[in-house]
Design a protein around this motif. Structure first.
Motif, PDB file in Angstrom:
ATOM      1  N   ALA A 436       0.809  -1.225   0.000  1.00 30.06           N
ATOM      2  CA  ALA A 436       0.000   0.000   0.000  1.00 30.06           C
ATOM      3  C   ALA A 436       0.838   1.269   0.000  1.00 30.06           C
ATOM      4  O   ALA A 436       0.361   2.319  -0.451  1.00 30.06           O
ATOM      5  CB  ALA A 436      -0.935   0.004   1.208  1.00 30.06           C
ATOM      6  N   PHE A 437       2.118   1.195   0.466  1.00 29.75           N
ATOM      7  CA  PHE A 437       2.899   2.412   0.660  1.00 29.75           C
ATOM      8  C   PHE A 437       4.114   2.541  -0.253  1.00 29.75           C
ATOM      9  O   PHE A 437       4.345   3.601  -0.849  1.00 29.75           O
ATOM     10  CB  PHE A 437       3.356   2.494   2.129  1.00 29.75           C
ATOM     11  CG  PHE A 437       2.363   3.148   3.041  1.00 29.75           C
ATOM     12  CD1 PHE A 437       2.617   4.375   3.606  1.00 29.75           C
ATOM     13  CD2 PHE A 437       1.162   2.525   3.324  1.00 29.75           C
ATOM     14  CE1 PHE A 437       1.701   4.984   4.445  1.00 29.75           C
ATOM     15  CE2 PHE A 437       0.234   3.106   4.155  1.00 29.75           C
ATOM     16  CZ  PHE A 437       0.503   4.348   4.722  1.00 29.75           C
ATOM     17  N   ASP A 438       4.934   1.491  -0.322  1.00 28.23           N
ATOM     18  CA  ASP A 438       6.263   1.638  -0.912  1.00 28.23           C
ATOM     19  C   ASP A 438       6.241   2.139  -2.353  1.00 28.23           C
ATOM     20  O   ASP A 438       7.114   2.913  -2.762  1.00 28.23           O
ATOM     21  CB  ASP A 438       7.031   0.316  -0.831  1.00 28.23           C
ATOM     22  CG  ASP A 438       7.463  -0.014   0.592  1.00 28.23           C
ATOM     23  OD1 ASP A 438       7.145   0.783   1.499  1.00 28.23           O
ATOM     24  OD2 ASP A 438       8.097  -1.060   0.799  1.00 28.23           O
ATOM     25  N   GLN A 439       5.266   1.725  -3.123  1.00 26.44           N
ATOM     26  CA  GLN A 439       5.232   2.125  -4.531  1.00 26.44           C
ATOM     27  C   GLN A 439       4.929   3.606  -4.726  1.00 26.44           C
ATOM     28  O   GLN A 439       5.142   4.149  -5.811  1.00 26.44           O
ATOM     29  CB  GLN A 439       4.194   1.287  -5.281  1.00 26.44           C
ATOM     30  CG  GLN A 439       2.782   1.386  -4.733  1.00 26.44           C
ATOM     31  CD  GLN A 439       1.804   0.487  -5.466  1.00 26.44           C
ATOM     32  OE1 GLN A 439       1.829   0.411  -6.697  1.00 26.44           O
ATOM     33  NE2 GLN A 439       0.952  -0.208  -4.722  1.00 26.44           N
ATOM     34  N   TYR A 440       4.430   4.292  -3.678  1.00 25.61           N
ATOM     35  CA  TYR A 440       4.072   5.704  -3.805  1.00 25.61           C
ATOM     36  C   TYR A 440       5.017   6.636  -3.060  1.00 25.61           C
ATOM     37  O   TYR A 440       4.854   7.854  -3.107  1.00 25.61           O
ATOM     38  CB  TYR A 440       2.643   5.929  -3.287  1.00 25.61           C
ATOM     39  CG  TYR A 440       1.623   5.059  -3.967  1.00 25.61           C
ATOM     40  CD1 TYR A 440       1.381   5.167  -5.336  1.00 25.61           C
ATOM     41  CD2 TYR A 440       0.900   4.103  -3.252  1.00 25.61           C
ATOM     42  CE1 TYR A 440       0.451   4.361  -5.964  1.00 25.61           C
ATOM     43  CE2 TYR A 440      -0.027   3.295  -3.874  1.00 25.61           C
ATOM     44  CZ  TYR A 440      -0.246   3.422  -5.227  1.00 25.61           C
ATOM     45  OH  TYR A 440      -1.165   2.622  -5.850  1.00 25.61           O
ATOM     46  N   LEU A 441       5.995   6.074  -2.349  1.00 23.85           N
ATOM     47  CA  LEU A 441       6.962   6.888  -1.621  1.00 23.85           C
ATOM     48  C   LEU A 441       8.127   7.258  -2.533  1.00 23.85           C
ATOM     49  O   LEU A 441       8.332   6.637  -3.581  1.00 23.85           O
ATOM     50  CB  LEU A 441       7.477   6.112  -0.406  1.00 23.85           C
ATOM     51  CG  LEU A 441       6.486   5.940   0.755  1.00 23.85           C
ATOM     52  CD1 LEU A 441       7.045   4.967   1.788  1.00 23.85           C
ATOM     53  CD2 LEU A 441       6.165   7.286   1.403  1.00 23.85           C
ATOM     54  N   PRO A 442       8.915   8.286  -2.159  1.00 20.73           N
ATOM     55  CA  PRO A 442      10.107   8.628  -2.945  1.00 20.73           C
ATOM     56  C   PRO A 442      11.011   7.422  -3.131  1.00 20.73           C
ATOM     57  O   PRO A 442      11.049   6.510  -2.290  1.00 20.73           O
ATOM     58  CB  PRO A 442      10.781   9.710  -2.095  1.00 20.73           C
ATOM     59  CG  PRO A 442       9.671  10.324  -1.308  1.00 20.73           C
ATOM     60  CD  PRO A 442       8.706   9.207  -1.024  1.00 20.73           C
ATOM     61  N   GLU A 443      11.717   7.413  -4.223  1.00 20.40           N
ATOM     62  CA  GLU A 443      12.551   6.263  -4.573  1.00 20.40           C
ATOM     63  C   GLU A 443      13.546   5.946  -3.454  1.00 20.40           C
ATOM     64  O   GLU A 443      14.214   6.828  -2.921  1.00 20.40           O
ATOM     65  CB  GLU A 443      13.306   6.552  -5.872  1.00 20.40           C
ATOM     66  CG  GLU A 443      14.073   5.353  -6.403  1.00 20.40           C
ATOM     67  CD  GLU A 443      14.709   5.631  -7.756  1.00 20.40           C
ATOM     68  OE1 GLU A 443      15.439   4.765  -8.252  1.00 20.40           O
ATOM     69  OE2 GLU A 443      14.460   6.728  -8.298  1.00 20.40           O
ATOM     70  N   GLY A 444      13.611   4.674  -3.110  1.00 23.08           N
ATOM     71  CA  GLY A 444      14.535   4.227  -2.077  1.00 23.08           C
ATOM     72  C   GLY A 444      13.992   4.320  -0.662  1.00 23.08           C
ATOM     73  O   GLY A 444      14.670   3.933   0.290  1.00 23.08           O
ATOM     74  N   MET A 445      12.764   4.823  -0.511  1.00 21.10           N
ATOM     75  CA  MET A 445      12.176   4.972   0.816  1.00 21.10           C
ATOM     76  C   MET A 445      11.135   3.888   1.037  1.00 21.10           C
ATOM     77  O   MET A 445      10.326   3.607   0.154  1.00 21.10           O
ATOM     78  CB  MET A 445      11.523   6.358   0.959  1.00 21.10           C
ATOM     79  CG  MET A 445      10.987   6.650   2.338  1.00 21.10           C
ATOM     80  SD  MET A 445      10.283   8.318   2.424  1.00 21.10           S
ATOM     81  CE  MET A 445       9.913   8.436   4.176  1.00 21.10           C
TER      82      MET A 445
END
Length: 725
Positions: A436-445
């Motif tokens: 739910a989160f990782d794909q929408y966070l800044p790269e590497g976060m």
């Protein structure tokens, strides 16, 4: 001038790197240089050259030439500058004392938009303003940093941003105080207009961000996000929203399979998500599902899968109130996780009434049947098959929200400590949050970087009131080891809220906890810890739209009911006249007293027929009120035409704010001040004029008013007018 607040907005926009103007498309500073060269307007603030109203602001709202009718000529501007210089030199003694003469105020007010700069001076002014905006301000870290640690609405001033004292002194000595020398109401009115224009130009509409009411954040109790240092989140149906039909449908299937294995007849039954809504109450003693108003009176009820008539409700519950403290009898549907359980129970009640349960199951009452249903559903969760299916196919069950991680990122960067406190286990939590989160966070976060602490298997509500053993999760596979205390950045299992407060050094009303469960998340954290609370209720989006669709229906219904009330008042007067006539007394009015018996009877008969016809029209319309939300139960927030539902009462009592999804915070700033609206009381008279003969209070009044007191007629409540929130 709006003093500090408006200055903060303009200054932050000025210094924002690469900011593009809404209209011109040029970088912000570049366009301001062009505006300064063209109009030559400026205002001195301390040692800075600050472009004002028709230079800076007009670039946002359409350009000063269009609004002010063109630029001021160079000679006029020079004359104004000379007038200002003359006024400044003649009143230096007044400035030293911190007092401005009326003449200086007049001149400075007149020249605030008309003093000039040469092109080179304008460029120098722009260059001088390029130091970091943050250097101008300071944030109140604790109540001791400010003279006023509590504001006029009773909220903490912690987190407020103020101009540094040394800069304030410069402002006051160099012109800002002059503009505030005028009546503050006039200054505020002018600045509010400018602020409205700025917000409109930034595409921030009135009342609700983006103009979408269903995505608003609604306030029950005034809350300042500026003073919130820590925000805790639940996960299921809060940070992660599931497709109800998919998730609860699968839970229903697993639960029914378990009932089948126990010998219950479940063939032919299907999951019906529209059968129940959140906020209903199970009566385990009578096998009913009921909807109560805020006082606990039952307004609608269903037995099995069939709705009960008003007469049946009156016979069953005419002398009873819902009391949620009696947990043996009443079960409140706090969350969407309750949907599958309630559907199963009501369908099995119908099978029990039909005598379809086999004898080997043994004699069962409704309470025993509920225990069997709960056990079968609990088994489905404990065995892990349901969660494993969701982990392997999250796209079938989770409704992604790309804005949600960004909303938390804003809060994190604003200095808030973020917590994740969930009853789900680590493996499930990690997989769901990654999806739910990782794909929408800044790269590497990753999602873990957002949170200062993560608590899984928290065992809420015990987490908020008891001290459970604490374990640290040490591997990606979820292996744990015991530990004595929590530390910032840790990933833990179990523990307690008091441990977390001690580890991160926060407490009480500095904390906001956000969850979807009224009891487990919102009520318990409020009652035991005095945390501020936010309820997530996804159904609000459908509710708000349903209220909009049903506005015409409701208006017509209210009109008919008002008409019946007036007709009924006349009938009651005639009935009273007839009653008095039978004992030889006069009616209340001469006209009623003078009526012939036949005329009186005919009028009463006609009114009775009219009221009966109105009832035939009103009854089905009243039954249909709220059908846009749910045909059986009506609106989520209402019980009947006029009153609030028991759910709404729970929300108002325990949730400071409530909204449909966490990503709605993205539409507001992390420093938002949510102000609760005026609450209507039964004796409010906003819509009425002054009473006849109502003047000054009589000498018998216990309230003594000053001699110069003037009566002010009541005006409509300001809460009826849309305002910016």
């Amino acid at each position: 001038m709006m003093a500090v607040k408006c200055l903060q907005v303009q200054w932050s926009l000025w210094n924002f790197p690469g900011y593009e103007t809404i209209l011109g498309g040029l970088p912000w500073r570049q366009q301001q240089q062009q505006q300064l060269r063209g109009s030559g307007r400026r205002m001195q603030i301390g040692r800075l050259q600050w472009s004002r109203h028709h230079s800076v602001r007009s670039s946002i709202s359409g350009g000063c030439a269009a609004r002010a009718g063109g630029n001021v000529s160079q000679s006029d501007a020079n004359d104004n500058a000379e007038e200002l210089a003359s006024s400044s030199s003649s009143s230096s003694d007044a400035r030293q004392d911190g007092v401005l003469s009326e003449e200086e105020k007049r001149v400075r007010w007149k020249t605030r938009n008309s003093s000039s700069l040469s092109s080179s001076a304008a460029e120098a002014a722009v260059e001088e303003m390029r130091f970091p905006a943050a250097d101008m301000f300071q944030v109140i870290q604790s109540s001791k940093d400010s003279r006023f640690d509590i504001d006029y609405l009773g909220e903490s001033t912690k987190g407020d941003m103020n101009v540094r004292p040394d800069i304030v002194d410069n402002f006051e000595n160099e012109g800002v105080a002059a503009t505030l020398g005028w009546p503050i109401e006039e200054v505020a009115k002018a600045e509010a207009k400018e602020a409205e224009a700025l917000l409109d130009a930034l595409k921030i509409p009135k009342r609700f961000p983006h103009g979408v009411a269903s995505r608003g954040i609604f306030c029950s109790r005034t809350l300042s996000l500026r003073s919130i240092t820590t925000i805790g989140y639940d996960m299921d149906y809060t940070l992660i929203h599931y497709n109800v039909n998919a998730w609860e449908g699968r839970a229903y299937q697993y639960g029914m399979n378990n009932l089948r294995s126990m010998g219950y007849p479940v063939d032919g039954l299907k999951f019906d998500p529209d059968l129940v809504i959140r906020g209903l109450i199970l009566d385990k003693e009578k096998g009913n599902l009921v909807k109560a108003d805020r006082f606990g009176y039952i307004k609608r009820a269903m037995h099995g899968t069939k709705m009960l008539s008003n007469r049946a409700i009156s016979e069953l519950y005419g002398r009873e109130l819902v009391d949620l403290r009696n947990e043996r009898r009443w079960e409140f549907l706090n969350t969407l996780f309750s949907v599958s359980e309630a559907v199963m129970f009501m369908q099995m009640v119908e099978r029990l009434d039909e005598g379809a349960l086999p004898p080997e199951i043994g004699p069962l009452d409704y309470e025993g049947l509920f225990r069997a249903v709960s056990k079968s559903l609990f088994k489905a969760h404990v065995e892990g098959q349901l969660k494993m299916e969701i982990i392997n196919n999250p796209e079938h069950f989770v409704e992604p929200d790309p804005e949600l991680p960004l909303a938390l990122l804003d809060q994190k960067e604003a200095g808030k400590k973020l917590l994740l406190i969930t009853n789900s286990d680590y493996l499930y939590t990690n997989k769901m949050m990654q999806y739910a989160f990782d794909q929408y966070l800044p790269e590497g976060m990753s999602w873990r970087a957002l949170f200062d602490m993560v608590i899984v298997s928290a065992r809420k509500p015990d987490f908020f009131q008891k001290s459970n053993p604490l374990y640290e999760v040490v591997t990606e596979e979820g292996l744990m080891r015991p530990c004595l205390k929590a530390t910032s950045g840790g990933l833990y299992c179990g523990g307690s809220a008091s441990m977390v407060e001690k580890a991160l050094d926060f407490h009480g009303d500095e904390t906001l906890y956000v969850g979807d469960h009224i009891y487990t998340d919102v009520s318990m954290s409020k009652v035991h810890l005095r945390w501020r609370t936010a309820l997530i209720c996804r159904e609000l989006e459908k509710e708000v739209m349903a209220l909009a669709y049903g506005r015409g229906h409701r208006a017509k219904l209210i009109e008919l009911m008002n008409q019946k009330e007036v007709v009924g008042d006349v009938f009651n007067q005639l009935r009273l006249a007839l009653q008095r006539r039978t004992v030889g007394r006069q009616a209340q009015t001469g006209a009623a007293t003078g009526m012939e018996d036949r005329e009186l009877a005919e009028n009463m008969q006609k009114l009775l027929v009219l009221m009966s016809r109105l009832d035939q029209k009103i009854a089905p319309m009243l039954e249909a009120d709220g059908e846009y939300f749910n045909q059986r139960w009506g609106y989520l927030s209402r019980a009947g035409l006029w009153d609030k539902s028991h759910l709404t009462r729970q929300i108002e009592k325990y949730a400071d704010i409530y909204t449909s999804r966490v990503s709605n915070f993205l539409r507001y700033s992390p420093f938002m001040y949510f102000r609760s609206q005026s609450q209507t009381l039964a004796h409010d008279c906003d819509s009425h004029g002054p009473e006849a003969g109502a003047g000054e209070p009589s000498s018998r009044s216990s309230v003594k008013l000053p001699e110069n007191h003037q009566r002010v007629d009541m005006e409509p409540s300001p809460s009826a007018t849309p305002i910016r929130r």
